[in-house]
Motif scaffolding. Structure first.
Motif, PDB file in Angstrom:
ATOM      1  N   ASP A  93      40.459  22.890  48.350  1.00 10.16           N
ATOM      2  CA  ASP A  93      41.331  22.116  47.455  1.00 10.16           C
ATOM      3  C   ASP A  93      40.656  21.816  46.115  1.00 10.16           C
ATOM      4  O   ASP A  93      39.504  21.375  46.085  1.00 10.16           O
ATOM      5  N   HIS A 116      51.504  21.773  46.511  1.00  9.06           N
ATOM      6  CA  HIS A 116      50.099  22.042  46.829  1.00  9.06           C
ATOM      7  C   HIS A 116      49.854  23.492  47.281  1.00  9.06           C
ATOM      8  O   HIS A 116      48.875  24.133  46.859  1.00  9.06           O
ATOM      9  N   HIS A 141      46.315  23.839  56.782  1.00  8.15           N
ATOM     10  CA  HIS A 141      47.476  24.731  56.678  1.00  8.15           C
ATOM     11  C   HIS A 141      47.206  26.100  57.297  1.00  8.15           C
ATOM     12  O   HIS A 141      46.096  26.613  57.196  1.00  8.15           O
ATOM     13  N   HIS A 188      47.379  26.771  46.004  1.00  7.81           N
ATOM     14  CA  HIS A 188      46.462  27.654  46.735  1.00  7.81           C
ATOM     15  C   HIS A 188      46.732  29.120  46.389  1.00  7.81           C
ATOM     16  O   HIS A 188      45.812  29.921  46.244  1.00  7.81           O
TER      17      HIS A 188
HETATM   18 ZN    ZN Z   1      44.913  22.666  50.682  1.00  4.64          ZN
END
Ligand code: ZN
Ligand code: KG4
Length: 362
Positions: free
Chosen positions: A314, A119, A147, A123
């Motif tokens: 996201d 993931h 994060h 990003h």
């Molecule tokens: Zn994320």
């Protein structure tokens, strides 16, 4: 089993479902063709945070329509997709399972390779969809509600990603959200603090700059102390019966977060002799984080890259971007029985082991 690809550019469908956003994106040779996201954020709001079971069920409902809309947006049929990439970790286990099951089915029925993607690598790759290939090496600051990481990125899909630092407790966005609640501002707290801070004086309150003393880890972050400091500041005013300036509190908090984030990011650029800083994630929208990053990058002669907001949060396009790079680099696809890794450490962009690689299977 895999279909022979026609000569020309390959098309990759990316699927993201690690938290509360179901994303499908389509990328062809670095070019963004489709970007569709459905969010279950509203369904979680009354619980004050993401409820994993609700997120997983929402992914189940959203998966087909989101993929359908992405294909329509790109003007393509499933048969024209050359590979499928999917987030296999880290994230909520049930949510990841739904995305992987859907992606696996699509790849199998289309007879194309499947890639399992980390993931956070997604990003990082999001910026390439707006600004082109990443210069090598670059320092990436990922700052969102979930994060806060500082990375050294070389070739994103061929070389290991160096994880310079992480938050030891709360993420930067989480800090904004929690302090906003303490200040009586609405959710999501980040944008509310940003707005309130416009009328405030950042020097009116001195909030701590955690982990910035000599001897502290230069690239690790800690934001939970800021939340406590804000709560104490509010409490002091209440006990003394003094009027509280929310604007000053918001401006001072924003200043502290922006200062720590950009100070550490620029320190990493200096230490690793890197000329480009990439800032991604929801907190990259913060006006002071952007402003201070611009100021400090300009002073240090470092180029600053920040993707547009819709690619910072996201989405499936960022996962397609990694899949596109993996496909073009000739990376080994995942076996169809690939599994999720909800706490995958960030080491490689692909969560599929390289042939002969000593690292364990995801
Ligand atoms: Zn994320
Ligand atoms: O990347 P994101 O949309 O979602 C994930 O966490 O994956 O990030 C959301 C976070 C929230 O904590 C929100 O408060 C914060 O980004 N945020 C901001 C701003 N806009 C969003 N924080 C500070 N200033 C903003 N303008």
């Amino acid at each position: 089993m895999q279909k022979g690809r026609a000569v020309g550019k390959s098309v990759v469908l990316g699927i993201e479902s690690s938290c509360d956003e179901t994303g499908a994106g389509i990328v062809r040779d670095g070019e963004l063709l489709a970007h569709v996201v459905a969010s279950s954020m509203d369904e979680h709001a009354r619980y004050g945070g993401v409820v994993p079971e609700i997120a997983a069920r929402a992914h189940l409902h959203a998966f087909r329509p989101v993929v359908r809309r992405a294909l329509d947006q790109a003007g393509l049929r499933l048969a024209q997709i050359d590979a499928v990439a999917v987030t296999t970790g880290p994230g909520l286990s049930g949510a990841l399972q739904v995305g992987l099951a859907g992606a696996r089915t699509l790849a199998y029925s289309a007879g194309v390779p499947l890639y399992g993607v980390h993931h956070l690598a997604g990003h990082v790759a999001a910026d390439t969809l707006e600004h082109g290939p990443l210069p090598e090496p670059c320092v990436v600051l990922i700052v969102s509600g979930g994060h806060t990481s500082l990375l050294l990125v070389r070739d994103l899909v061929r070389e290991p990603i160096l994880h310079l630092g992480d938050t030891l407790d709360d993420a930067a966005g989480e800090c904004f959200d929690k302090v906003a609640r303490i200040l009586g501002l609405p959710y999501p707290g980040g944008p509310a603090i940003d707005r309130a801070a416009r009328d405030g004086d950042p020097r009116a309150v001195t909030f701590p700059r955690p982990l910035t003393r000599p001897g502290d880890d230069p690239y690790a972050f800690s934001f939970s102390g800021l939340k406590t400091a804000a709560a104490r500041w509010v409490e002091r005013h209440r006990l003394r019966g003094e009027q509280l300036s929310v604007a000053d509190g918001a401006a001072a908090l924003q200043e502290a977060v922006a200062d720590v984030l950009t100070r550490k990011a620029l320190a990493a650029c200096r230490a690793y002799d890197v000329q480009t800083l990439v800032v991604v994630g929801g907190v990259a929208a913060n006006s002071r984080v952007r402003g201070l990053a611009e100021e400090r990058c300009a002073a240090a002669g470092v180029e600053l890259r920040v993707p547009p907001m819709t690619l910072c949060t996201d989405n499936g396009a960022m996962i397609a971007a990694v899949g596109d790079l993996l496909l073009r680099s000739g990376a080994e696809p995942a076996p169809l029985n690939v599994s999720i890794d909800p706490s995958a450490p960030l080491e490689y962009a692909s969560l599929t082991p390289l042939p002969g690689s000593p690292r364990r299977a995801a």
